[in-house]
Structure formats: structure tokens, C-alpha cells
Design an enzyme around this catalytic site. Structure first.
Site, PDB file in Angstrom:
ATOM      1  N   CYS A  70       0.661  -1.194   0.080  1.00 30.71           N
ATOM      2  CA  CYS A  70      -0.085   0.000   0.147  1.00 30.71           C
ATOM      3  C   CYS A  70       1.079   1.289   0.031  1.00 30.71           C
ATOM      4  O   CYS A  70       1.769   1.329   0.822  1.00 30.71           O
ATOM      5  CB  CYS A  70      -0.803  -0.175   1.202  1.00 30.71           C
ATOM      6  SG  CYS A  70      -1.744   1.678   1.445  1.00 30.71           S
ATOM      7  N   CYS A  73       0.552   3.750   3.541  1.00 22.80           N
ATOM      8  CA  CYS A  73       1.037   3.111   4.637  1.00 22.80           C
ATOM      9  C   CYS A  73       2.395   3.797   4.698  1.00 22.80           C
ATOM     10  O   CYS A  73       3.353   4.276   3.931  1.00 22.80           O
ATOM     11  CB  CYS A  73       1.001   1.673   4.810  1.00 22.80           C
ATOM     12  SG  CYS A  73      -0.320   0.573   4.846  1.00 22.80           S
ATOM     13  N   HIS A 116      -3.451   0.958   8.580  1.00 23.37           N
ATOM     14  CA  HIS A 116      -4.275   0.467   7.168  1.00 23.37           C
ATOM     15  C   HIS A 116      -5.593  -0.082   7.353  1.00 23.37           C
ATOM     16  O   HIS A 116      -6.290  -0.194   6.402  1.00 23.37           O
ATOM     17  CB  HIS A 116      -3.128  -0.614   6.833  1.00 23.37           C
ATOM     18  CG  HIS A 116      -3.704  -0.861   5.133  1.00 23.37           C
ATOM     19  ND1 HIS A 116      -3.391  -0.342   3.946  1.00 23.37           N
ATOM     20  CD2 HIS A 116      -4.283  -2.122   4.822  1.00 23.37           C
ATOM     21  CE1 HIS A 116      -4.068  -0.999   2.968  1.00 23.37           C
ATOM     22  NE2 HIS A 116      -4.434  -2.027   3.510  1.00 23.37           N
ATOM     23  N   ASN A 156     -14.193   9.117  -0.578  1.00 23.42           N
ATOM     24  CA  ASN A 156     -14.797   8.099  -1.086  1.00 23.42           C
ATOM     25  C   ASN A 156     -14.344   6.804  -0.421  1.00 23.42           C
ATOM     26  O   ASN A 156     -13.315   6.547  -0.247  1.00 23.42           O
ATOM     27  CB  ASN A 156     -14.320   7.775  -2.730  1.00 23.42           C
ATOM     28  CG  ASN A 156     -14.760   8.810  -3.553  1.00 23.42           C
ATOM     29  OD1 ASN A 156     -15.666   9.584  -3.483  1.00 23.42           O
ATOM     30  ND2 ASN A 156     -13.707   9.187  -4.614  1.00 23.42           N
ATOM     31  N   HIS A 167      -6.519   1.813   1.984  1.00 27.55           N
ATOM     32  CA  HIS A 167      -6.260   2.468   3.198  1.00 27.55           C
ATOM     33  C   HIS A 167      -6.902   3.790   3.364  1.00 27.55           C
ATOM     34  O   HIS A 167      -7.603   4.435   2.410  1.00 27.55           O
ATOM     35  CB  HIS A 167      -4.665   3.287   3.076  1.00 27.55           C
ATOM     36  CG  HIS A 167      -4.104   3.459   4.198  1.00 27.55           C
ATOM     37  ND1 HIS A 167      -3.162   2.815   4.630  1.00 27.55           N
ATOM     38  CD2 HIS A 167      -4.210   4.917   4.972  1.00 27.55           C
ATOM     39  CE1 HIS A 167      -2.626   3.565   6.050  1.00 27.55           C
ATOM     40  NE2 HIS A 167      -3.329   4.741   6.071  1.00 27.55           N
ATOM     41  N   HIS A 169      -8.163   7.232   3.636  1.00 22.26           N
ATOM     42  CA  HIS A 169      -7.871   8.292   3.131  1.00 22.26           C
ATOM     43  C   HIS A 169      -9.196   9.117   2.289  1.00 22.26           C
ATOM     44  O   HIS A 169     -10.043   8.437   2.116  1.00 22.26           O
ATOM     45  CB  HIS A 169      -6.879   8.117   1.931  1.00 22.26           C
ATOM     46  CG  HIS A 169      -7.218   7.405   0.735  1.00 22.26           C
ATOM     47  ND1 HIS A 169      -7.762   6.117   0.666  1.00 22.26           N
ATOM     48  CD2 HIS A 169      -7.521   8.088  -0.411  1.00 22.26           C
ATOM     49  CE1 HIS A 169      -7.795   6.017  -0.449  1.00 22.26           C
ATOM     50  NE2 HIS A 169      -7.790   7.129  -1.467  1.00 22.26           N
ATOM     51  N   GLN A 171      -9.722  13.000  -0.329  1.00 25.02           N
ATOM     52  CA  GLN A 171      -8.995  13.709  -1.342  1.00 25.02           C
ATOM     53  C   GLN A 171      -9.600  15.344  -1.260  1.00 25.02           C
ATOM     54  O   GLN A 171     -10.565  15.442  -0.473  1.00 25.02           O
ATOM     55  CB  GLN A 171      -9.291  13.095  -2.641  1.00 25.02           C
ATOM     56  CG  GLN A 171      -8.871  11.761  -3.152  1.00 25.02           C
ATOM     57  CD  GLN A 171      -9.050  11.364  -4.568  1.00 25.02           C
ATOM     58  OE1 GLN A 171      -8.460  11.865  -5.499  1.00 25.02           O
ATOM     59  NE2 GLN A 171      -9.933  10.354  -4.715  1.00 25.02           N
TER      60      GLN A 171
END
Length: 352
Positions: A70, A73, A116, A156, A167, A169, A171
């Protein structure tokens, strides 16, 4: 909050947001990366009047890597990632495969935690507050870029939504124009203001929802409700009770209370469809006033806009998704299978 800005090997900016003021961030990106090259271009649709980002370089972006590869991470030994340090609280960095870049805006990735296997809903209130502070700081910084007119922070969540990295996250898109959805709101604001002799449409909508049966939860400074004309099967709008145009306008009382309210909403979303169901896929979208001129929206100023978050899932029932088919995709006319009143009732039923 401590903020530390650095550069990745290819020149992209990376920013650490830390809970502790004594945290030192001096790790160097050891990857042999060439300078990032993007082909992002914004084109205007002459018939619809909206804009489309053409970004062919995104075809090569990372797609569902195994967990041990990933890129979000932290770096561990010889396993190098987008984050050079071996741990972090919250990190923001320029997207390696941006939809918008240069004169066409900017795209950033926000990593909520180094864990993660976590989710936003599993964060502590302290961690969630740090994410809010990072969103606010990035909104401020990006708004000063000459190519940026509107800042959009969003998450999302879930493969069904189209997420390609597992992971936790989100935007941030910094657009060089006012987005079509915001423009629709501004036109409605202007029309309502003129028709009522100055009444604010957001205030009127919020007052109506507070008096109705679709309120999901309410605190001293925030209210969450399923809107009267919800587009999605389960859709919640979260508003601060004091109208502000953007994240920068929130006072300390609202900021302090936000983590508790938002985390409760996310946890309820994961319980909508019952025990044993996979995590609910969703989109969480902050709507903020544009930073550019609003001259085309007669009589409307930035202060007329109301910051709010829209949270919705594309899952309509257990094992079934809401697809945007002919009416939605072809004509932008949504058909909702779940009555908003029933959706609100369900989200109250699954309270902690």
C-alpha cells in the site's frame, strides 16, 4: 497541531499534521522517482456549460495493490511508500496521478491515519479533530493559489464507490472554476433571495428540516437530517447551526463538537443494513462557497452560502446497489427507492 511541510523525491509537496508539537519530521523520500508529468486539461461543454477534466495519465494509477504494498502506509525499512516517515498522524500530499494540475487546479490525498485496517469511523475524537484541522488548513492554503476558485474536501469509501486503495484516506480537489452543483445552489439562492425580499434559502431549508421528522441527530452546534428530496437511498446532510461559507468560518465550539457528531453518523451508516454486512460504501462531501467572484449570481455573496457536508451511500438494501441508469445518467433525474422519512427513521434506530 504541528504542521511540517516537505518534498517527495519527484518534487511533490507532502505535509505532516501532528497531534504533538514536539514531533520531528525529517525523513527523506528514498525512492528513485522522476519528476511527475501530467496531461490534465479542462474543457468546457458548449451545450451544458459545464467543464470536463481530461487526464489520460490517470490510466496508469495504482490499482488495488496488496496490503503489504500500500502506497499510503508509512515507510518501513526497505518498503518505501508515498510517506517517507515510519509513522504519522495525518498526512496530505499532492496526488501522483491528479485529475487537475497546474493551471487546471490541484489534487491532494489526505491520509486519515497510518493504520491500514482502520476507517474514519474508528478514529478517536482527537484524530477526527486533527483531520478537520487539516481540511481547514488546506482549504485556506489552496484558496490562495491563482488557479483555484473552489476547494472540495471529500472521502470515497469502499470498492463499490470506485476506491482503488484500501487505506483510510480522502482527497481534496482545488478547481479552477465553480463546480456545476455549487452553481445550481447559487442560482437557487439568488432566485429565492429576490422572490422573498432577502430571505436566505439555506436558512429556510434548515428551519424546515429542524421542524420535520427527518432529523437524524442534533447537538448544540450541528444538525444532521435526511433531506426532503434525497437523491440517494440513505443520504444525510450535516450543517453547523450557525451559517458560515466554509470550513474557515467554523468557531471553536463547532470545531470541538464536530468529531463526536460526525463519528456517530459514520458509525450509524455502518449499522444501516444490520450485523454481518460488509462496511457501508459511502461518499462524504464538504460543500464550501467558491473563492472566486459571484457576479453572475445576482445579489449573492459568499456569506449567503452555507457550509455543509453531504454523506450518502449507493447501497439501497442488503446486497443491492443503487445504479445510476437511464433517467439518472441520461437526464439527471434521480429516482429514489427509499422514502427519506424511512431512511431517517432507520438512522435513528441504529444510534449508539
Amino acid at each position: 497541531m504541528k504542521k511540517t511541510s516537505t518534498r517527495l523525491a519527484d518534487g511533490r509537496e507532502l505535509i505532516y499534521y501532528d497531534l504533538r508539537d514536539d514531533t520531528v519530521r525529517d525523513a527523506v523520500d528514498r525512492r528513485p522517482l522522476a519528476r511527475t508529468h501530467t496531461t490534465s486539461e479542462v474543457r468546457r461543454d458548449a451545450l451544458l456549460g459545464d467543464q470536463v477534466a481530461i487526464a489520460s495519465h490517470r490510466q496508469g494509477r495504482t490499482y488495488h495493490p496488496p496490503a503489504d504494498q500500500c502506497p499510503l502506509c508509512p515507510t518501513k525499512g526497505d518498503r518505501l511508500s508515498e510517506i517517507p516517515d515510519s509513522s504519522y498522524d495525518v498526512v496530505v500530499f499532492e496526488n501522483r496521478f491528479p485529475s487537475l494540475a497546474g493551471d487546471s487546479g490541484r489534487c491532494e490525498v489526505v491520509c486519515f491515519t497510518s493504520d491500514h485496517d482502520a476507517s474514519f469511523a474508528s478514529l478517536t475524537e482527537e484524530q477526527a479533530r486533527l483531520v478537520l484541522d487539516a481540511w481547514t488548513d488546506r482549504t485556506s492554503e489552496l484558496s490562495h493559489l491563482p488557479s483555484v476558485e473552489q476547494v472540495f474536501c471529500f472521502e470515497n469509501r469502499g470498492e463499490e464507490i470506485g476506491v482503488t486503495l484500501g487505506h483510510p484516506h480522502g482527497q481534496i480537489y482545488a478547481y479552477p472554476f465553480t463546480t456545476p452543483r455549487t452553481a445550481l445552489m447559487l442560482r437557487s439562492l439568488a432566485a429565492h433571495k429576490e422572490a422573498t425580499g432577502g430571505e436566505n434559502l439555506f436558512d429556510a431549508v434548515l428551519a424546515r428540516e429542524l421542524a420535520d421528522e427527518r432529523v437524524v441527530l442534533e447537538s448544540e452546534h450541528w444538525v444532521a437530517f435526511v433531506p426532503y428530496a434525497a437523491h440517494w437511498p440513505y443520504e444525510v446532510h450535516l450543517y453547523p447551526k450557525r451559517r458560515v461559507p466554509d470550513l474557515l468560518g467554523l468557531d471553536e465550539a463547532a470545531r470541538s463538537e464536530f468529531p463526536q457528531v460526525y463519528l456517530e453518523l459514520l458509525r450509524r451508516f455502518d449499522r444501516i443494513f444490520g450485523e454481518g454486512e460488509p462496511p457501508t460504501p459511502y461518499i462524504a462531501a464538504w460543500h464550501q462557497a467558491p473563492f472566486g467572484t459571484l457576479e453572475e449570481f445576482d445579489g449573492v455573496t459568499r456569506d449567503d452560502f452555507a457550509l455543509h457536508l453531504e454523506l450518502f451511500t449507493i447501497r439501497r438494501t442488503s446486497g443491492k446497489l443503487k445504479f445510476l441508469a437511464g433517467s439518472e445518467s441520461g437526464m439527471s433525474v434521480f429516482i429514489n427507492d427509499v422514502p427519506p422519512e424511512r431512511a431517517a427513521e432507520r438512522l435513528r434506530e441504529v444510534a449508539s
